[in-house]
Design a protein around this motif. Structure first.
Motif, PDB file in Angstrom:
ATOM      1  N   LYS A 134      23.950  57.651  20.721  1.00 35.96           N
ATOM      2  CA  LYS A 134      25.541  57.435  20.087  1.00 35.96           C
ATOM      3  C   LYS A 134      26.251  56.758  20.859  1.00 35.96           C
ATOM      4  CE  LYS A 134      28.617  59.407  16.390  1.00 35.96           C
ATOM      5  NZ  LYS A 134      28.622  57.586  15.896  1.00 35.96           N
ATOM      6  N   VAL A 135      26.736  57.527  22.148  1.00 33.89           N
ATOM      7  CA  VAL A 135      27.446  57.444  23.620  1.00 33.89           C
ATOM      8  C   VAL A 135      27.011  55.412  23.340  1.00 33.89           C
ATOM      9  CG1 VAL A 135      28.331  57.347  25.161  1.00 33.89           C
ATOM     10  CG2 VAL A 135      27.908  59.482  24.122  1.00 33.89           C
ATOM     11  N   LEU A 136      25.593  55.108  23.815  1.00 35.85           N
ATOM     12  CA  LEU A 136      24.792  54.154  23.814  1.00 35.85           C
ATOM     13  C   LEU A 136      25.566  52.683  23.083  1.00 35.85           C
ATOM     14  CD1 LEU A 136      23.912  51.765  25.999  1.00 35.85           C
ATOM     15  CD2 LEU A 136      21.774  52.931  25.587  1.00 35.85           C
ATOM     16  N   ILE A 137      24.762  53.869  21.908  1.00 36.52           N
ATOM     17  CA  ILE A 137      25.594  52.098  21.375  1.00 36.52           C
ATOM     18  C   ILE A 137      27.417  52.003  20.511  1.00 36.52           C
ATOM     19  CG2 ILE A 137      25.458  51.706  18.571  1.00 36.52           C
ATOM     20  CD1 ILE A 137      22.494  52.843  18.808  1.00 36.52           C
ATOM     21  N   ASP A 138      28.194  52.851  20.493  1.00 35.31           N
ATOM     22  CA  ASP A 138      29.103  52.673  20.316  1.00 35.31           C
ATOM     23  C   ASP A 138      29.639  52.311  21.645  1.00 35.31           C
ATOM     24  OD1 ASP A 138      28.769  53.820  18.239  1.00 35.31           O
ATOM     25  OD2 ASP A 138      29.862  55.875  18.291  1.00 35.31           O
ATOM     26  N   ASN A 139      29.440  52.484  22.799  1.00 36.98           N
ATOM     27  CA  ASN A 139      29.470  51.740  23.649  1.00 36.98           C
ATOM     28  C   ASN A 139      28.849  50.705  24.263  1.00 36.98           C
ATOM     29  OD1 ASN A 139      32.508  53.476  24.202  1.00 36.98           O
ATOM     30  ND2 ASN A 139      30.099  55.023  23.513  1.00 36.98           N
ATOM     31  N   VAL A 224      16.082  50.806  21.264  1.00 35.50           N
ATOM     32  CA  VAL A 224      16.172  51.800  20.535  1.00 35.50           C
ATOM     33  C   VAL A 224      17.825  51.323  19.985  1.00 35.50           C
ATOM     34  CG1 VAL A 224      17.482  54.344  20.166  1.00 35.50           C
ATOM     35  CG2 VAL A 224      15.197  53.638  21.378  1.00 35.50           C
ATOM     36  N   ALA A 225      18.611  50.853  20.614  1.00 35.53           N
ATOM     37  CA  ALA A 225      20.222  51.226  20.324  1.00 35.53           C
ATOM     38  C   ALA A 225      20.279  49.774  19.898  1.00 35.53           C
ATOM     39  CB  ALA A 225      20.737  50.434  21.842  1.00 35.53           C
ATOM     40  N   MET A 612      17.107  45.934   8.247  1.00 38.10           N
ATOM     41  CA  MET A 612      18.391  47.223   8.084  1.00 38.10           C
ATOM     42  C   MET A 612      18.423  49.003   7.790  1.00 38.10           C
ATOM     43  SD  MET A 612      21.994  45.167   6.854  1.00 38.10           S
ATOM     44  CE  MET A 612      21.625  44.487   5.794  1.00 38.10           C
ATOM     45  N   ASN A 613      16.887  49.019   6.588  1.00 42.10           N
ATOM     46  CA  ASN A 613      16.787  50.025   5.932  1.00 42.10           C
ATOM     47  C   ASN A 613      15.908  50.811   7.116  1.00 42.10           C
ATOM     48  OD1 ASN A 613      18.549  50.133   3.992  1.00 42.10           O
ATOM     49  ND2 ASN A 613      16.659  49.075   2.671  1.00 42.10           N
ATOM     50  N   ASN A 614      14.583  49.609   7.822  1.00 46.04           N
ATOM     51  CA  ASN A 614      14.785  50.863   8.708  1.00 46.04           C
ATOM     52  C   ASN A 614      14.592  50.856  10.171  1.00 46.04           C
ATOM     53  OD1 ASN A 614      11.510  50.977   7.766  1.00 46.04           O
ATOM     54  ND2 ASN A 614      12.190  49.339   6.664  1.00 46.04           N
ATOM     55  N   MET A 615      15.850  50.393  10.531  1.00 50.80           N
ATOM     56  CA  MET A 615      16.868  50.262  11.687  1.00 50.80           C
ATOM     57  C   MET A 615      17.311  52.730  11.545  1.00 50.80           C
ATOM     58  SD  MET A 615      18.327  46.840  11.634  1.00 50.80           S
ATOM     59  CE  MET A 615      18.808  47.002  13.852  1.00 50.80           C
ATOM     60  N   TRP A 616      16.624  52.666  12.994  1.00 46.87           N
ATOM     61  CA  TRP A 616      17.665  54.196  12.929  1.00 46.87           C
ATOM     62  C   TRP A 616      18.887  54.136  13.661  1.00 46.87           C
ATOM     63  CZ3 TRP A 616      18.854  56.448  17.946  1.00 46.87           C
ATOM     64  CH2 TRP A 616      18.735  58.115  17.932  1.00 46.87           C
ATOM     65  N   SER A 617      19.461  55.212  13.178  1.00 45.13           N
ATOM     66  CA  SER A 617      20.919  55.143  13.693  1.00 45.13           C
ATOM     67  C   SER A 617      21.252  56.981  14.377  1.00 45.13           C
ATOM     68  CB  SER A 617      21.561  55.255  12.283  1.00 45.13           C
ATOM     69  OG  SER A 617      21.735  53.351  12.397  1.00 45.13           O
ATOM     70  N   PRO A 618      21.652  57.062  15.388  1.00 47.61           N
ATOM     71  CA  PRO A 618      21.732  57.982  16.310  1.00 47.61           C
ATOM     72  C   PRO A 618      22.846  58.648  14.818  1.00 47.61           C
ATOM     73  CG  PRO A 618      23.636  56.678  16.716  1.00 47.61           C
ATOM     74  CD  PRO A 618      22.560  55.463  15.672  1.00 47.61           C
TER      75      PRO A 618
END
Ligand code: NAD
Ligand code: LMR
Ligand code: MG
Length: 628
Positions: A134-139, A224-225, A612-618
């Motif tokens: 979550k930190v990596l994706i958001d920043n 992942v990100a 999009m429905n198969n992309m993992w989110s944190p």
């Protein structure tokens, strides 16, 4: 007296037994396990966990100090680098690293904060993966340069010091005959993506041996990100076949096999065994080859690409990214992409990356010229390739077979006053190219003299791609390129640079020409399509998707690649393009609940939604305990 000594002897023997018994009773561990010790030495501590669980338990973990027999007994083989360290060496390594970091904080050349940020992020990664991503994706703009290029290069160089908790698997030359079984030491029953390296050419930093695992970890962070691959289904792999880095061979703290690299048939046998083991355990996995030295990059790609779901990011990912940049450079001149075959392109670097780019660019030109043999032959005359020995021509002795298709005919270049081995500056001066592209690993190769020569380009908007990584290996900086060649150029680099302030409110855009814009989408698209191979058509579709992604307005401003803040969106688009192509080539076999027929019925928008429905989110899942 005798009696007294006798009594003494008896009591001391009894005393010893009592003491040892007392010690035995006294060392019941906090978790209820018992440790028995005797005066003759240590008996084992009974533990109730193995494998990754024991590595992740600060109470019992020994890290690199686990002996080989313990590694076999506790299912740890392959989860640690091969070199067994004593506890003294572990402490020595830790202290040396701490001192080294303190030094770099004072000596200034390396950015001490980037490594410190990496350490803090790495600790979070080991503690809480959802939070880490979550930190990596958001920043992503701030932290991609920390977990990925350029800082990941520094991490690999210092890995033996930075190593704390192992991440991934290590298959070494000492594991020959064991890989099919040790692969089951990895705790995940499903693995979607593997990034594997043998550490032989890490970025532009050369042979870093076992320390190259850092690049596999960094690449999977982007999987992942950017692609939303589930972090529980990725596996970084290091194939440790030794190292030719003399410094590492002599370093008492080096964690890898301290012997020279395996080569030839022995080397291939190790890679063969690795591939068979991972695809036996995880038949649907995709394996990305990363940072293998050129001679093996091409050979292994040809050896495996029709048998396994694999691709080589440096050869094929880079080819696509560079092709997108070259097409973007045409668009940035306000010309249609069909003008691409008219471009004159000078490439500095004929290794795994350079040759990959040249092959992809030539095929695309040929396709635009009618896709005939004549078109393919004529496209060849648009490229001039310079390596460490200068311009490559047909007069070159012992020419690298992969570079031979781009060797210039001596007669052709004589008219330009060029000869075999001509220096880069001479080639630029005579050819006056539209594009100067570097994949040489030589920092500063596009010297002031070379850039001055490029001012003579016949292009209205010359393009410079300083694609080598990490930052210090960039062939030039954007400041040098814009200040010497002019405000109107197109600039791209492998590592991130800030935009350049050209004054009067004008900005010199510094694009990041990095394969990170393609490999996540190639992997995700291949996974969701269910294709058993990564075909040339799928790779071409990925490149063309990236080339078309930027709007006319952006491209005319000199922005030919997206900002990394849009990497999740471009990855979704690339994945959708890859799936569409796999369907058209009848390679798509479906994924989980969706079969081939259902895939074929999807519209382009429905394919995007499927991705999009198969992309993992944190997001934290709700946990419920269930006894195994
Ligand atoms: N931007 C990206 O996405 C990307 C992708 C892949 C590789 N790279 C970078 O490209 C660089 C090369 O990677 P590689 O795998 O091709 O390495 P490599 O070692 O296989 O090839 C390097 C090539 O550069 C040539 N070279 C060396 N010195 C030269 C000089 N003075 N003038 C001209 N050419 C010279 C060598 O002869 C060789 O052909 C590395 O820095 C790597 O990090 C960047
Ligand atoms: O790792 C990167 O940043 C890009 C590329 O794979 C490289 O080897 O340089
Ligand atoms: Mg690479």
């Amino acid at each position: 007296m005798g009696n007294f000594f006798h009594q003494m002897r008896v009591s001391s023997a009894l005393l010893k037994r009592l003491q040892s018994h007392q010690r035995a009773i006294a060392s019941v561990n906090v978790d209820g396990s018992r440790s028995f010790t005797t005066t003759e030495g240590h008996r084992p501590t009974i533990v109730h966990k193995r494998s990754i669980d024991i590595l992740h338990d600060p109470w019992f973990n020994k890290g690199t100090a686990f002996s080989m027999t313990e590694r076999d007994r506790l299912d740890l083989r392959g989860l640690l680098p091969p070199n067994v360290m004593s506890s003294e060496q572990q402490i020595e390594r830790f202290m040396a690293d701490l001192k080294r970091l303190q030094l770099s904080a004072r000596d200034g050349p390396s950015d001490p904060y980037s490594l410190a940020k990496w350490r803090i992020l790495n600790r979070l990664h080991d503690r809480n993966e959802t939070m880490y991503y979550k930190v990596l994706i958001d920043n992503i703009e701030e932290y991609a340069p920390i977990v990925y290029t350029p800082t990941v290069g520094l991490v690999c160089q210092k890995y033996s010091g930075l190593f704390r908790r192992p991440r991934g698997m290590y298959f070494s030359a000492e594991d020959r005959g064991e890989m099919m079984s040790m692969v089951y030491n990895w705790p995940a029953d499903q693995v979607d993506m593997i990034v594997v390296t043998d550490g032989s050419r890490i970025l532009g930093l050369g042979d870093l041996g076992v320390q190259g695992i850092g690049i596999a970890i960094g690449k999977l962070d982007l999987y992942v990100a950017a692609a939303g691959i589930n972090p529980q289904r990725v596996l970084p792999v290091m194939i440790d076949v030794g190292t030719n880095n003399e410094k590492l061979l002599e370093d008492p703290l080096y964690l890898g096999l301290q012997e020279h690299r395996l080569d030839g048939e022995e080397y291939i046998a190790v890679i063969d065994e690795f591939m068979e083991a991972v695809f036996t355990r995880w038949p649907h996995v995709i394996v990305q080859f990363e940072d293998f030295q050129s001679k093996w990059a091409f050979k292994l790609l040809q050896r495996y690409r029709n048998e396994y779901r694999m691709f080589n990011d440096d050869v094929q990912g880079t080819a696509g990214v560079a092709l997108a940049g070259l097409l973007g450079a045409v668009r940035a001149q306000g010309r249609p992409m069909i003008d691409f075959p008219k471009m004159k392109i000078v490439v500095a670097g004929a290794g795994s990356a350079g040759i990959g780019v040249l092959n992809a660019a030539r095929k695309t030109m040929a396709r635009m010229l009618g896709d005939t043999d004549i078109a393919f032959e004529s496209a060849r005359s648009q490229f001039w390739v310079v390596d460490a020995n200068g311009l490559i021509t047909e007069a070159r002795e012992n020419i690298d077979p992969d570079a031979r298709p781009f060797a210039r005919k001596v007669k052709e270049i004589e008219r330009q006053g060029l000869t075999e081995g001509a220096k880069l500056v001479e080639v630029v001066r005579q050819v006056k190219p539209d594009v100067l592209l570097g994949l040489s690993a030589v920092g500063g190769l596009f010297s002031k003299e070379v850039l001055e020569a490029l001012k003579g380009s016949t292009s209205t908007r010359p393009a410079i791609f300083a694609m080598s990584n990490p930052t210090k290996n960039a062939e030039c900086t954007p400041e040098e390129a814009f200040s010497i060649v002019g405000d109107n150029i197109i600039f791209g680099s492998g590592s991130p640079f800030n935009n350049v302030d050209l004054g009067n409110g004008h900005v010199g855009h510094s694009n990041q020409a990095n394969n990170m814009f393609l490999f996540p989408g190639i992997g995700l698209g291949t996974l969701l399509s269910g294709s058993k191979v990564v075909s040339d058509g799928m790779l071409q579709a990925a490149a063309e998707c990236l080339a078309a992604y930027m709007t006319e307005e952006e491209v005319l401003q000199g922005i030919i690649y997206p900002s990394i803040s849009r990497i999740r969106d471009i990855t979704k688009e690339v994945a959708a393009a890859v799936i569409k192509e796999a369907i058209e080539e009848d390679l798509a076999e479906g994924y989980r609940e969706i079969d081939a027929r259902e895939l074929q019925k999807l519209t382009e928008d429905e394919i995007r939604t499927y991705v999009m429905n198969n992309m993992w989110s944190p997001e934290y899942p709700t946990l419920v305990y269930k006894k195994e």
